[in-house]
Design a protein around this motif. Sequence first.
Motif, mmCIF file in Angstrom:
data_model
loop_
_atom_site.group_PDB
_atom_site.id
_atom_site.type_symbol
_atom_site.label_atom_id
_atom_site.label_comp_id
_atom_site.label_asym_id
_atom_site.label_seq_id
_atom_site.Cartn_x
_atom_site.Cartn_y
_atom_site.Cartn_z
ATOM 1 N N SER A 102 0.855 -1.040 0.426
ATOM 2 C CA SER A 102 0.466 0.137 0.038
ATOM 3 C C SER A 102 0.490 1.033 0.395
ATOM 4 C CB SER A 102 -0.908 -0.509 1.168
ATOM 5 O OG SER A 102 -1.527 0.795 1.064
ATOM 6 N N ASN A 122 -2.734 0.662 -3.814
ATOM 7 C CA ASN A 122 -2.532 -0.601 -3.103
ATOM 8 C C ASN A 122 -2.425 -1.777 -4.440
ATOM 9 O OD1 ASN A 122 -4.621 -2.562 -1.861
ATOM 10 N ND2 ASN A 122 -3.340 -2.017 -0.347
ATOM 11 N N ARG A 165 -2.893 -6.058 -3.323
ATOM 12 C CA ARG A 165 -3.549 -6.880 -2.358
ATOM 13 C C ARG A 165 -3.960 -8.357 -2.690
ATOM 14 N NH1 ARG A 165 -6.805 -3.300 -2.794
ATOM 15 N NH2 ARG A 165 -9.323 -4.124 -2.450
ATOM 16 N N ASP A 205 -12.015 -5.843 -6.688
ATOM 17 C CA ASP A 205 -11.837 -6.625 -5.545
ATOM 18 C C ASP A 205 -12.507 -7.990 -6.297
ATOM 19 O OD1 ASP A 205 -11.296 -6.356 -2.587
ATOM 20 O OD2 ASP A 205 -13.230 -5.911 -2.848
ATOM 21 N N ASP A 241 -12.602 4.744 3.211
ATOM 22 C CA ASP A 241 -12.117 3.346 2.829
ATOM 23 C C ASP A 241 -12.011 2.313 3.320
ATOM 24 O OD1 ASP A 241 -9.192 3.370 0.794
ATOM 25 O OD2 ASP A 241 -9.177 2.743 2.770
ATOM 26 N N GLY A 264 -10.211 -0.587 2.963
ATOM 27 C CA GLY A 264 -8.228 0.012 3.424
ATOM 28 C C GLY A 264 -8.301 -0.300 5.088
#
Length: 304
Positions: A90, A106, A108, A189, A252, A254
Amino acid sequence: MINKEQIAADYREIQDDICTALEKCDGKGMFQEELWEREGGGGGRTRVIQNGNIFEKGGVNFSAVHGTLPHTLKKALNVEEEDFFATGVSIVIHPNHPFVPIIHMNIRYFEMPSSMESGKTPVRWFGGGIDLTPHYIIDEDARFFHQYLRSVCDKFNADFYHRFKTWADDYFFIKHREETRGVGGIFYDRLVANEEMSFDDIFEFSKTLGRAFIPIYAELVERNRHKAFSNEQQLWQYQRRSRYAEFNLVYDAGTRFGLETNGRIESILMSLPPTAKWLYNFEPETGSEEEKTLSLLKKGINWA
C-alpha cells in the motif's frame, strides 16, 4: 501452483523496488523502516519518507497477516471460514508542491487457507488499484495517467480499463461532498480466476500494475516539481488534502479492514497528510484554476 508465500515474496520485492526509485526521484529523502508484528499473526514492513525535496510525507507499506476474522468481517465478506491470510503493498505519497499530485496505490491478495483443502472451492482473490488526487487538475497529466493505466489493463483484458475505471469513479467518491477524491484511476476487488484468466494471469496483472507505479509517478513529478507557486496555491493544496483525509477516515475499506483486524495503527493511518486545512465555506473565484479543479471532480470523465 503459486502459493501465498510466493505472492508475499513478490510483493516484498515490489516494495523494495518502489522505495529505491522514490528515493532517487526525491534526491534527498530516505525511507525509514519499521518492522512490526501483528497480535494474532503475521506482520509487515512500514517504510516512511518525510521532509524530502519533493515528498513531504509518504509511505510504502508491505504486510502479510493471518489469523481469525472478526464476525463483522465474516459477514461483510460473506464467507463461512474464520481463518484468513492477506498480503499486499500500500502506497500513499503527499508531495510538498501543489502542482505535484497525491498518489495512492494498493495491490493485495486475500485467501482463506481452510478453503484450499481438497474438494472445496478455494476462497482467494486479488484486489487493488491506483488513483491520482491532483491539488490542481492538469488535463495533460490526467490523460497521461489514464492512458498509461489503459495500456496496462489492455495487456491482460480489453474490458479491464473500462470496468475498473468506472469502479474507481464510484469507489473514490466523497458522498458528503458530492465530488470525487481526484481524477480517479482504476480499482478492483475480489478478482478471481475464470474461463478468461487463470489465477497466475491475475497475479501477473497485479504485479504489472504495481510495477507501473514508478514510471507513472516519476513522470508526473518531473513535469511539475520545478514550477513556481504562491502561498495561496499552497493553502489550496492544504484544503484539498483535507478532502483526502475525509475520504480515508470515513469511506476507505482498507482503513476499516486494518482497524477491525487489529492492524498496526501507525501503518493504517500513514495515508493521512502531514498538514491539512478546513476553510469554512470556501468559494473559489470565478474563472480560477481552483474553480476549474472543482468542476472536474466528477464521475465519468473520459480521460483516456
